[in-house]
Design an enzyme around this catalytic site. Structure first.
Site, PDB file in Angstrom:
ATOM      1  N   SER A 417     -66.723 -45.570 -46.336  1.00 38.61           N
ATOM      2  CA  SER A 417     -67.229 -44.484 -47.082  1.00 38.61           C
ATOM      3  C   SER A 417     -67.343 -43.096 -46.288  1.00 38.61           C
ATOM      4  O   SER A 417     -67.360 -42.012 -46.841  1.00 38.61           O
ATOM      5  CB  SER A 417     -68.373 -44.794 -47.804  1.00 38.61           C
ATOM      6  N   HIS A 438     -61.580 -46.502 -51.158  1.00 37.69           N
ATOM      7  CA  HIS A 438     -63.035 -46.439 -51.168  1.00 37.69           C
ATOM      8  C   HIS A 438     -63.710 -46.755 -52.585  1.00 37.69           C
ATOM      9  O   HIS A 438     -63.546 -45.835 -53.465  1.00 37.69           O
ATOM     10  CB  HIS A 438     -63.500 -44.683 -50.807  1.00 37.69           C
ATOM     11  N   GLU A 450     -61.504 -43.641 -54.434  1.00 38.81           N
ATOM     12  CA  GLU A 450     -60.752 -42.664 -53.707  1.00 38.81           C
ATOM     13  C   GLU A 450     -59.748 -43.546 -52.850  1.00 38.81           C
ATOM     14  O   GLU A 450     -60.112 -44.261 -52.221  1.00 38.81           O
ATOM     15  CB  GLU A 450     -61.984 -41.992 -52.793  1.00 38.81           C
ATOM     16  N   ASN A 488     -68.814 -38.134 -51.398  1.00 38.44           N
ATOM     17  CA  ASN A 488     -69.624 -38.236 -50.583  1.00 38.44           C
ATOM     18  C   ASN A 488     -69.922 -36.920 -49.632  1.00 38.44           C
ATOM     19  O   ASN A 488     -71.222 -36.336 -49.265  1.00 38.44           O
ATOM     20  CB  ASN A 488     -69.621 -39.279 -49.496  1.00 38.44           C
TER      21      ASN A 488
END
Ligand code: T1G
Length: 686
Positions: A417, A438, A450, A488
């Site tokens: 991540s 991800h 992702e 993130n």
């Protein structure tokens, strides 16, 4: 009766015996746009006036009946002589011919409404019907709110339109929506209905369709429905208008209900939530278009491997199994294998209990997941997804082993991540076959994926990652290789701002309450932090050498006290197993006092009475600023991609369109540095 200058989007065929076949043929989905409707109305008027025609059969080409009105049209209101789906349906309604809808594919929105205006409806078994307008912040505006209640009862019709889901043909037959599910050619089947008497749904009465509650049935059912949907100002605008339209179907003559429906539809089509949801619809369909990516065929993924049987690895394996791709999990710890098996069978059992899977299908899928300890077992797989501990040395060791154990053309993906995909790829001799996939926890539930492109990721590997996302029924967003990728990266900015508000004296409980209940997020920022784990934030924040999310060390302090979030029973909030299964955030005065004390020591000015609007602005602007930076740096391809990431990955309210759309269209906020879309350049690790 065949019409030599047949217009281009609609074809007519004389089937003989007075039957005229009209085929909707406007790829990709035979959308009933203004142009197609403009061709259809005169055709129908001519057929109505032609004594040789007794029956009109509608069908669709391109594997659809119709995907409904053309969503593009809603940005340009119809002018004087523009023809819409309503005009087509009114022409059908007025005609004395017998109309049959015969389709092999989906009939959605205005397409289904056209079928409802017909006297008979026939479809093949794989066909589906539905009124998904609510998902666009609209209501069915071409008679659906008036005819469906008259056909299947107001209560069932309302539930179907509020959900906006598709119904399979056999279920539609059972409901009385279809007259026949044709096993052979659907046009041949339609001929049997030629000349049958007209059967206008508009002439039926809309029964409530619930146990007779007597005189107060309608007001009671309507009031109940209004209470079950979100408030108008928080994502429920279309739902309340839809309920009003169905109430009109129950209480008013058809013509008045038809007019009421149009007024309500026009209110919605001009509304901000609908504009936002239509933006989301198109943004989602842009995702797979990567500017500058050479066109290549994706590699077919027939078998997969997963490294690590932890929660993520197991969830990823379940995703492959559910897509019909056998998967081998490599795991050396027996205890982890046992826990993984439990999670797998528990998940499939849950799906059977929910009626989503048959027992047999569940068994087949669960047993398509096998466990091994030796990488050599992955010698023939087409792809491997690594889901081991978030540590670069560990991941590089795994990739080196995979490089040696798998076939040269196998794709090697990391579920990291935050770590650098290029560095991970450097552990192999095949960096072109390496990318990030991800998944978001829980991997078998969250739709967002992702697809992270490294410096050397080949076009075919990236194309395969995007195609695999679709096959796994994920919403796949391409990301460049940078810290935190897209979602993130923005999350840290968002959380830092929330913490800063708390430092200034606004309680975490109030911040969460405003962001969740007033703005519409699925969860507030502090509940999200507690769910992810404060130790994770602390670890990432320190590994980045960055500031600890705000100006005070509140997260580090909470972690020191063992307050790691939901998983430890306390974080910013307290959690009690007896309350909401230990998932309900309970405000904690101790934490508020600790924040106040740290803020005082840091000399942070206090402003506890900041307005709700200011809280929303302070939390949404960092999303727009960081999203815009990601687009400028080419990590995200478009602002719309950023919107999709935050809607599907973090519960950003779709009726606000996503952080970028919201900033531009509702908050009228220009992100720092603007949102100039990235030029087509290599997406690299920034
Ligand atoms: N209008 C315009 N374009 C549409 C469209 C539509 N209704 N439906 C699909 N497309 C485009 C889509 O943008 C994409 O374009 C391509 O078709 C393939 O779509 C009056 C007011 C039909 C189940 O909400 O649910 O009728 O990217 O990738 O996975 O009451 O599309 O290729 O350029 O999704 O096979 C109501 C929306 C409209 C249905 C096919 N109808 N569409 O799924 O293909 S409002 C809907 C879908 C209305 C009336 C009301 C799906 C699909 P491009 P796709 P798919």
């Amino acid at each position: 009766m065949s019409n030599s200058n047949t217009p281009q989007r609609v074809k007519t065929t004389d089937l003989g015996d007075g039957v005229l076949l009209i085929t909707l043929d406007s790829p990709p989905v035979n959308a009933l746009g203004y142009a197609l409707c403009g061709e259809l109305v005169p055709l129908l008027e001519a057929a109505a006036a032609d004594p040789a025609v007794t029956t009109v059969v509608f069908t669709g080409a391109n594997g659809f009946f119709s995907g409904g009105a053309d969503v593009n049209d809603f940005s340009t209101p119809p002018t004087g002589d523009t023809k819409t789906v309503r005009d087509v349906i009114e022409t059908v309604e007025k005609s004395d011919k017998t109309f049959v809808a015969a389709f092999d594919g989906s009939a959605l929105g205005g397409g289904f409404e056209l079928a409802l205006a017909c006297d008979y409806r026939i479809a093949t078994a794989k066909s589906r019907v539905g009124l998904p307008e609510i998902k666009l912040g609209l209501l069915p505006g071409a008679g659906g709110t008036q005819r469906l209640p008259r056909l299947i009862g107001a209560n069932d019709a309302l539930q179907m339109m509020l959900k906006g889901d598709m119904m399979k043909a056999p279920d539609a037959l059972a409901k009385g929506i279809l007259d026949e599910v044709a096993s052979g050619d659907v046009i041949e089947a339609a001929k049997k209905y030629a000349g049958k008497p007209k059967r206008r749904i508009s002439e039926k009465k809309a029964e409530l369709g619930v146990a007779n509650l007597g005189l107060f049935a309608t007001p009671f059912v309507v009031a109940q429905a209004h209470m079950m949907v979100p408030p108008e100002e928080n994502g429920g605008f279309a739902a309340h208008k839809l309920i009003d339209a169905v109430q009109a179907a129950i209480e008013l003559p058809f013509e008045r209900g038809w007019a009421r429906e149009l007024r309500l539809f026009m209110e919605l089509v001009q509304s901000t939530p609908s504009a936002a949801l239509r933006h989301v619809f198109f943004a989602e369909r842009e995702l797979s278009k990567v500017p500058g990516l050479p066109k290549t065929e994706p590699i077919e993924i027939k078998t997969a491997g997963v490294i690590g049987a932890g929660t993520m690895g197991t969830g990823i394996a379940i995703v492959f199994a559910e897509a019909g791709i056998p998967v081998t999990i490599i795991e050396t710890k027996d205890e982890a294998v046992e826990k993984s098996r439990e999670m797998i069978f528990g998940t499939f059992k849950y799906n059977v209990d929910k009626g989503r899977l048959t027992q047999e299908d569940a068994w087949k899928r669960a047993n398509s997941i096998s466990f091994e300890t030796d990488y050599a077992e992955l010698g023939d797989v087409d792809i491997v997804v690594e889901a081991v501990f978030e540590s670069m040395p560990v991941k590089k060791d795994v990739f080196a082993k995979l490089d040696a154990a798998t076939k040269p053309e196998a794709i090697l993906a990391s579920n990291t991540s935050t770590l650098d995909i290029d560095e991970i790829a450097s552990a192999t001799k095949r960096p072109g076959n390496v990318l990030g996939l991800h998944f978001f926890a829980p991997a078998n539930i969250m739709k967002l994926l992702e697809v992270v492109r490294g410096k050397e990721t080949s076009p075919q590997t990236l194309t395969t990652g995007i195609a695999l996302g679709k096959k796994l029924r994920k919403v796949a967003v391409v990301s460049g290789n940078a810290f935190g990728f897209i979602g993130n990266r923005m999350l840290f900015e968002y959380e830092a701002q929330a913490v800063q508000l708390a430092e200034e004296g606004v309680s975490p409980a109030r911040i969460d309450q405003v962001i969740k209940e007033k703005f519409g997020f699925a969860m507030g920022p502090f509940a999200v932090a507690d769910l992810s784990g404060l130790d994770v934030y602390n670890f990432i924040s320190q590994s980045q050498g960055g500031s600890p999310l705000g100006r005070i060390l509140i997260i580090a302090k909470l972690v020191e006290q063992g307050r790691l979030g939901q998983k430890s029973g306390a974080g910013f909030f307290k959690y009690d197993k007896a309350v909401g299964k230990g998932r309900q955030a309970i405000p904690d005065p101790e934490v508020e006092q600790l924040i106040a004390q740290l803020a005082k020591e840091a000399g942070i000015p206090q402003n506890p009475n900041v307005s709700d609007e200011e809280i929303i602005a302070r939390c949404t602007r960092p999303l727009a600023d960081s999203g815009a930076e990601l687009v400028r740096n080419g990590i995200a391809l478009r602002p719309g991609d950023v919107d999709i990431v935050w809607i599907y990955g973090y519960g950003f309210p779709p009726h606000h369109g996503g952080p970028m759309w919201y900033a531009e269209n509702e908050a009228h906020y220009t992100p720092k540095g603007g949102t100039a879309a990235a030029e087509t350049k290599e997406l690299t690790h920034a």
